[in-house]
Design an enzyme around this catalytic site. Sequence first.
Site, PDB file in Angstrom:
ATOM      1  N   ASP A  55      35.909  42.216  36.821  1.00 17.35           N
ATOM      2  CA  ASP A  55      35.685  41.784  35.448  1.00 17.35           C
ATOM      3  C   ASP A  55      36.785  40.848  34.958  1.00 17.35           C
ATOM      4  OD1 ASP A  55      34.392  42.138  32.724  1.00 17.35           O
ATOM      5  OD2 ASP A  55      36.410  42.890  32.308  1.00 17.35           O
ATOM      6  N   PRO A  99      46.090  34.182  39.935  1.00 14.31           N
ATOM      7  CA  PRO A  99      45.183  33.907  41.053  1.00 14.31           C
ATOM      8  C   PRO A  99      45.808  34.211  42.410  1.00 14.31           C
ATOM      9  CG  PRO A  99      45.929  31.859  40.022  1.00 14.31           C
ATOM     10  CD  PRO A  99      46.346  32.973  39.124  1.00 14.31           C
ATOM     11  N   GLU A 105      34.165  37.599  38.027  1.00 13.50           N
ATOM     12  CA  GLU A 105      33.866  36.973  36.740  1.00 13.50           C
ATOM     13  C   GLU A 105      35.138  36.231  36.359  1.00 13.50           C
ATOM     14  OE1 GLU A 105      32.606  37.888  32.124  1.00 13.50           O
ATOM     15  OE2 GLU A 105      33.903  39.286  33.199  1.00 13.50           O
ATOM     16  N   PHE A 162      25.629  28.138  34.331  1.00 11.10           N
ATOM     17  CA  PHE A 162      24.175  28.058  34.519  1.00 11.10           C
ATOM     18  C   PHE A 162      23.472  28.768  33.368  1.00 11.10           C
ATOM     19  CE2 PHE A 162      20.314  30.288  35.853  1.00 11.10           C
ATOM     20  CZ  PHE A 162      19.524  29.230  36.264  1.00 11.10           C
TER      21      PHE A 162
END
Length: 583
Positions: free
Chosen positions: A260, A268, A293, A315
């Site tokens: 999540d 990262p 996510e 999208f």
Amino acid sequence: MSERHFHAMPYGFKPLGDGRTRFRLWAPDKESASIECDDGHVSRMRALDDGWFECVCPAEPGVGYRFRFDDGTAVPDPASRRQRDGDVHGYSVVTDPTAYEWRHTEWRGRPWHETVIYELHPGVLGGFHGVEMMLPHLASLGITAIELMPIAQFPGERNWGYDGVLPYAPAAAYGSPDDLKSLVDTAHGLGLMVFLDVVYNHFGPDGNYLGAYASPFFDEAAHTPWGAAIGVATPQVGDYFVHNALYWIEEFRFDGLRFDAVHAIGNPGWLASLAARVRAATSPERHVHLVLENEANQAHLLAPERFDAQWNDDFHNALHVLLTDEHEGYYAHYRPPMEKLLRSLREGFAFQGEAMGGRRRGEPCAHLPPARFVNFLQNHDQVGNRAFGDRLETLVAPETVEAALALLLLAPFVPMLFMGEEWASRTPFLFFTDFPDEDLRRAVRDGRRKEFEAFSGFSGETIPDPNEYETFTASIPVRDETKGEARRTLVRTLIALRQKHVAPYIDTARSLGASALGERAFVVAWSLGAATLTLYVNFGESEIGLDTTPSPSAAWLHGSAADVASASRGLLPARRTLACLES
């Protein structure tokens, strides 16, 4: 032949097999600690290096325990596998992780290209047992993976799951750890993978004691919407979450994890190391999938040895604006929507370094195959974060939803459905909680109403109170009695077409372009092996002309005979998606 599984780790307890149990706690802010059991036993813990405490004491499975410090504070085990009565402030429980005998020992998962995800909330579906009872229905649809919203122990009897404070303890309101294992085991017997949504970016606001004895868990220099960031750069903190990921994969046999809001972790490098350590610890015989996510759209994390895919909000957002004309909140960044939707269909992300909301967002991703992106029309966030939890079914015509479903399920991305979508459910999915503390209940209620004050058409006073039991029960998906069976048939048909003609090629599929035919119509194509997949999509209210007509030799995958005949004459009917393959 059965199997038993146990994940060994430095946190929490470890049964020693002779009626004794070893307990460990990382409490770097404390000089001493004790363990007390609900059978009356109390032991002083031995101080080890680097803030660790340990003791071995008599404790059989079923015994409750907690840690106590010299100032009188008593806390549950942050690596608790089970909480007594689901109380986040109470006793943790010694369990026997090897008590469950796994039946489907031959299961090794499924390859990523076969994945069709069904996201669900265990609470509204009747807990772990209720979800288990649904599995034959989902398997019959062609679903290949269910994804459970977070199950970490939370305060109260109901919660979205994102307020968990004990990440190793399955929520007691849903069932026992063995009930969860039975769900996973049964799913495997039906050919279904099971994914779990895990939250490593924050803890909930009630029942998190870590700050009282392990302040390095939090990085006060970095802030998130939930407060100080998690200090994953500290080895003991980062390892706590790495072990959590391995715990679910090894001890509960989950086939994958969805991480999540990793942008709120803000590290990262640690994410890459997390993925590498999970890959290294997992048997190469198993298919284990890791999904992000990540609002930052960091394409470099989607390398094969790291994460399998990312939820593609771009999208969804572009498509939603195209279908509904909504443009408030984050949807404002997707106007006009056609350009961003087409870029998403061609390349994955719509934002690949362009400015969004005053800062650059994303990295170039056109080199990635479509398999690296999970697409959806709806999910818990996109429905539940609306003031009234409106599903797409209540916002646009059913024929438009069906055209969008065809686009979702036949395009060579990994598709995800939200629970009830296969039945054309119109039931809202609202935001709900059950915090026992009245001040926190008030803060959640007022905050929810304030959140929507700036949105036209909403009155804060009418937004459902997240604390009310009726808000939870209103979110239980109900089948649309008029359209439900026809929608189920459509979904099953589309998934079957996908698995036969599209899924085997998504790891190597490449875009052949996408172009608009009008304000709400477009054509998009990909190479699939030696064939070309073309989708003709018209979400508009009237038919539209095609620039080029499909080849007479095209093999039509989806579309009625009448619609295909119209397309052959150069006309694309309204509210339709047609699909064909050409060699």
